[in-house]
Motif scaffolding. Sequence first.
Motif, PDB file in Angstrom:
ATOM      1  N   VAL A   1      40.152 133.223  39.955  1.00 29.98           N
ATOM      2  CA  VAL A   1      39.541 134.429  39.399  1.00 29.98           C
ATOM      3  C   VAL A   1      39.541 134.285  37.879  1.00 29.98           C
ATOM      4  O   VAL A   1      40.550 133.886  37.285  1.00 29.98           O
ATOM      5  CB  VAL A   1      40.314 135.692  39.820  1.00 29.98           C
ATOM      6  N   TYR A   2      38.402 134.625  37.269  1.00 30.25           N
ATOM      7  CA  TYR A   2      38.265 134.532  35.812  1.00 30.25           C
ATOM      8  C   TYR A   2      37.884 135.898  35.249  1.00 30.25           C
ATOM      9  O   TYR A   2      37.075 136.621  35.837  1.00 30.25           O
ATOM     10  CB  TYR A   2      37.199 133.510  35.432  1.00 30.25           C
TER      11      TYR A   2
ATOM     12  N   LYS B   1      41.010 132.035  32.939  1.00 36.27           N
ATOM     13  CA  LYS B   1      41.582 131.973  34.283  1.00 36.27           C
ATOM     14  C   LYS B   1      42.733 132.958  34.429  1.00 36.27           C
ATOM     15  O   LYS B   1      43.622 133.038  33.582  1.00 36.27           O
ATOM     16  CB  LYS B   1      42.085 130.560  34.594  1.00 36.27           C
ATOM     17  N   MET B   2      42.726 133.699  35.526  1.00 29.63           N
ATOM     18  CA  MET B   2      43.785 134.635  35.833  1.00 29.63           C
ATOM     19  C   MET B   2      44.851 133.967  36.722  1.00 29.63           C
ATOM     20  O   MET B   2      44.657 132.870  37.228  1.00 29.63           O
ATOM     21  CB  MET B   2      43.216 135.872  36.516  1.00 29.63           C
ATOM     22  N   GLN B   3      45.942 134.670  36.938  1.00 28.46           N
ATOM     23  CA  GLN B   3      47.107 134.126  37.635  1.00 28.46           C
ATOM     24  C   GLN B   3      47.195 134.673  39.061  1.00 28.46           C
ATOM     25  O   GLN B   3      47.190 135.883  39.265  1.00 28.46           O
ATOM     26  CB  GLN B   3      48.377 134.488  36.867  1.00 28.46           C
ATOM     27  N   ILE B   4      47.279 133.771  40.037  1.00 27.27           N
ATOM     28  CA  ILE B   4      47.522 134.220  41.402  1.00 27.27           C
ATOM     29  C   ILE B   4      48.869 134.949  41.443  1.00 27.27           C
ATOM     30  O   ILE B   4      49.823 134.560  40.752  1.00 27.27           O
ATOM     31  CB  ILE B   4      47.498 133.019  42.378  1.00 27.27           C
TER      32      ILE B   4
ATOM     33  N   GLU C   1      50.818 128.794  30.930  1.00 27.57           N
ATOM     34  CA  GLU C   1      51.001 128.029  32.160  1.00 27.57           C
ATOM     35  C   GLU C   1      52.004 126.895  32.001  1.00 27.57           C
ATOM     36  O   GLU C   1      52.604 126.439  32.975  1.00 27.57           O
ATOM     37  CB  GLU C   1      49.655 127.474  32.632  1.00 27.57           C
ATOM     38  N   TYR C   2      52.173 126.386  30.794  1.00 29.44           N
ATOM     39  CA  TYR C   2      53.099 125.278  30.590  1.00 29.44           C
ATOM     40  C   TYR C   2      54.564 125.710  30.674  1.00 29.44           C
ATOM     41  O   TYR C   2      55.417 124.945  31.100  1.00 29.44           O
ATOM     42  CB  TYR C   2      52.845 124.619  29.237  1.00 29.44           C
TER      43      TYR C   2
ATOM     44  N   ASP D   1      51.970 142.631  40.652  1.00 31.52           N
ATOM     45  CA  ASP D   1      52.549 143.763  39.932  1.00 31.52           C
ATOM     46  C   ASP D   1      52.431 143.638  38.417  1.00 31.52           C
ATOM     47  O   ASP D   1      53.108 144.356  37.682  1.00 31.52           O
ATOM     48  CB  ASP D   1      54.029 143.917  40.295  1.00 31.52           C
ATOM     49  N   ALA D   2      51.585 142.730  37.930  1.00 31.11           N
ATOM     50  CA  ALA D   2      51.517 142.519  36.480  1.00 31.11           C
ATOM     51  C   ALA D   2      50.083 142.228  36.062  1.00 31.11           C
ATOM     52  O   ALA D   2      49.258 141.748  36.870  1.00 31.11           O
ATOM     53  CB  ALA D   2      52.425 141.359  36.086  1.00 31.11           C
ATOM     54  N   PRO D   3      49.743 142.495  34.800  1.00 28.84           N
ATOM     55  CA  PRO D   3      48.401 142.166  34.297  1.00 28.84           C
ATOM     56  C   PRO D   3      48.073 140.699  34.511  1.00 28.84           C
ATOM     57  O   PRO D   3      48.945 139.831  34.467  1.00 28.84           O
ATOM     58  CB  PRO D   3      48.505 142.500  32.806  1.00 28.84           C
ATOM     59  N   ASN D   4      46.811 140.432  34.769  1.00 24.63           N
ATOM     60  CA  ASN D   4      46.243 139.087  34.970  1.00 24.63           C
ATOM     61  C   ASN D   4      46.412 138.567  36.398  1.00 24.63           C
ATOM     62  O   ASN D   4      45.866 137.524  36.736  1.00 24.63           O
ATOM     63  CB  ASN D   4      46.822 138.048  34.017  1.00 24.63           C
ATOM     64  N   GLU D   5      47.146 139.266  37.249  1.00 28.84           N
ATOM     65  CA  GLU D   5      47.416 138.741  38.584  1.00 28.84           C
ATOM     66  C   GLU D   5      46.348 139.165  39.595  1.00 28.84           C
ATOM     67  O   GLU D   5      45.747 140.230  39.473  1.00 28.84           O
ATOM     68  CB  GLU D   5      48.788 139.194  39.074  1.00 28.84           C
TER      69      GLU D   5
END
Length: 661
Positions: free
Chosen positions: A124-125, A130-133, A144-145, A242-246
Amino acid sequence: MKFKILSVMCSLVVSCHAFAKEYHVNGANTSKGNGSIENPFQTIAQASKVLKAGDVCYIHEGTYYENISPKNSGTKKKPIIFTRYKDDIVIISATKPIANWEPYSGNIYKANNVNMVLGDGNNVYYNHKKMQIARWPNDSDDNEYSLDAKFIDKTKGTWSMSYISNLEIPNIDWTGGIIHYLGAHSGCSWERAITNYTPNLHRVHFKTLPDKWPFGKTHSPQRLENGHRGIFYLMNKLEVLDAPNEWFYDKQTKTLYFYAPNGEKPTKDIVEVATRSHTAQIYKNHIHVKGLNFFGGMITIKGNHNKITNCMVKHGAEKLITNLNGAALKDAAIQVLEGYHNSIEKCVLEHGTLNGLYLDRDAENTTVKNNIVQYFNTIGIHAHLLNSSGARNKIIRNSFYGSARDGVKVTGDDSEFAYNHVQKCLISGADGGLFYVTGRSIPKNIEVHHNWFHDAYSDDNHAGKKATGIYLDNNAAGYIVHHNVVWDVEWAGLHFNWNAIKNEIYNNTFWNVGKPEEAVINSWVPKRNGVQTNVEDNILYNNFSDVRPWWDSGDGKKYRVDEKEFKGKEADNDFKNNEQYAKRPFLVEEGKLFMPFKDASVIDKGLKIKNITNNTKGKAPDLGAYEFGGQAWVPGVNWTPKHFAWTPGSDYKKLNTSSLK
């Protein structure tokens, strides 16, 4: 007669030019069009069907949710060209926009009837990011690192090759989720589908890991190192969204759940999902792609004499590695899988869990020149900013930045890696290098020269401090490494392993490479027939470093290689004319970086080496990578990116010299 022949020749020339056409594509056209500028095609696919040798496809401004896939080949004198119209911003996207969001719970919204069919490639973008699963624990710093992971329990009985435990794991049914794991050795991560969960033990189960590398005793809970048995996080359950970007996708109901970065209903901004793995598949010959932007999918080349020029690829190779039974994948923002004389020049490649550029063994005589490649291998497997295994490939004047593990890898016979700037690798991994290769003790004749390698160290406390500059790992042979600078790495400037033979190391500068008590050169070599051995038949001339041991070797317990082994009858390697200095003998000012001071002791102290020290300015060559009075060469790209759909990150321009002063 002469007049008739001339008339026929003129007619042929006119006819040839008449066959070359210009076609236009504009997605804003309300009809399918005929390809003229007045009535352009709606899609690139329409143009691809009719383009022939010498034709040009002008694509007008807009986002095209399709794949460039030419049906015909061009010729040497008449390539087929895909390019933008004037200075229009054109995006070729492997995604699909998602609308019609409705509230689900709190700041989480959902969209129904969403088809996400790529499995591990689902993404998902949001505004092209790119967003986080959905995961636990959360990615608290949006990086991400930095893994934001937990240590697995390490007491006996709490871990095995098929489960791990941690009392902090939330008590939900994790079955169907995914575990991401990086072992204590920190050399290679893996992911597994969770098959069961034991609540009272806070234990997730998965299919038993193979008893072979990269798993076995190297990258699994069996390995106890650095005080732990590995770190992990868990993904892909709606209960931990439960968090932004997920986001979370329920493939049974085809429902996408999303927590937008600002917590608001995602209607004002673009939300897209991945729908295809590719944005371009160039399986023909003499195809030129110029000035375009590619998003969310790979460019793959299988053909000859194709060119990708002045293009930008963003999020080209983004996927999970669930249940992968190896340590590597070929997927890359641009991958050349087969063919001769293809070229990639003045492109910007940014963001990917896997490789930036991948040149397979059947991709030969490839030119990779003046490209910016940054922020790849976020997932931490054996992926690279560049991996080139084809013969006679030339990788010249590129800027490489950002990898969880190794930086670049070049293993194809008779290749050249020159004037490149490689930095900031081994961010979350270990036991690797900015330049990393393995081999079979068969000389490859690969020249590595006039490069900068710096900033290799882990940012987290889980990893072993094993990040080196130039790493000629297991049995690497036939590398001619000269006039490079290696600095600010945490584990040796140069590393040999096992039967690394017949490598030539000339005129390199090593400075601040590891702790002061650690050596410039490291080797890992076993005992053979009860006798401690060393790497063999390597030549090292005209190199210099700061003061520290020159060479450590061993098979777990180090022994120090001294001058007797370098020079005595039992010498395994030809080590000559290398010096160390308590004070740096070079400048650190802009425009003169690494150039020797006037009257520096490195001047005229080198040995003449055929085809290596040809640019001598004094009585003899200087030691190290730079020649006093010679060119103050600077590696990396020499152009400024303009007219792309997105502003490239500026990290590739970084130059950390604080440790040199």
